[in-house]
Scaffold this active site. Sequence first.
Site, PDB file in Angstrom:
ATOM      1  N   ASP A  13       0.626  -1.064   0.119  1.00 52.30           N
ATOM      2  CA  ASP A  13      -0.057   0.211  -0.393  1.00 52.30           C
ATOM      3  C   ASP A  13       0.869   1.462   0.189  1.00 52.30           C
ATOM      4  OD1 ASP A  13      -2.257   1.638  -0.172  1.00 52.30           O
ATOM      5  OD2 ASP A  13      -2.778   1.261   1.769  1.00 52.30           O
ATOM      6  N   ASN A  61     -10.529  -3.069  -6.688  1.00 54.25           N
ATOM      7  CA  ASN A  61      -9.680  -1.610  -7.326  1.00 54.25           C
ATOM      8  C   ASN A  61      -9.930  -1.548  -9.147  1.00 54.25           C
ATOM      9  OD1 ASN A  61      -6.621  -2.979  -5.866  1.00 54.25           O
ATOM     10  ND2 ASN A  61      -7.652  -1.453  -5.779  1.00 54.25           N
TER      11      ASN A  61
END
Length: 244
Positions: A13, A61
């Site tokens: 991340d 996503n």
Amino acid sequence: MTRIPEHIAIIMDGNGRWANERNLDRSMGHKAGVDAVRTITSECTRLGVKYLTLYTFSTENWSRPAAEVSALMGLVLTSLEDEIFMKNNVRFRVIGDMSRIPDDVRKKLHETEMHTAGNTKMTMVVALSYSSKWEITKAVREIAADVKDGIVRLSQIDESTISEHLETNFMPDPELLIRTGGELRISNYLLWQIAYSELYFCDTYWPDFDEECLHKAIASYQSRQRRFGKTEAQVESEEMKGEE
């Protein structure tokens, strides 16, 4: 070195925020993240890690801007270089919903899996178009179909039955889960598999996560006593017997 996790899973991340803080396009953060993948893959191989699972792209996503999704898929194509796998004797595997992956990317993923199938030092697993809820739902459907077809009886279903139907059925559950970027959540990643994993969170953005950061995460793991529901005294007693 005697307590290196056999399987490390990472939520990579912070790529976008890394780019934003440098006034760069988000895609540049993802490109920088690929360099970190190469670094950590090589170091995990050197340390003796047997499985490294990287959360690359979640099913959620797909809702990101089309341009970013397209750039990410293109990056998958260009980053699957043989050198990182062959130089380090690393086998490549991919888990996730391949039905949503573009044909050219899916073909490259399959070719890389086939070409590296004989490598034995470590297996690097990419979770692509993956979510744990999708994976568990898929497993439930498969088991239900087996019951309907008489392949398995309802009374025979146990934890191992479910594990066998998961995308990760070819490897052990991770001992250590690392999340970079400062967020303190799991984000639908390996929910079944990390039931007893040690969790490690750090503020470092993924493009800046290097060998020293990895060593700190492993050192944190090594400092913990893994009890699996037992008491501290029970674990210590078992460890003493093992040393005799």
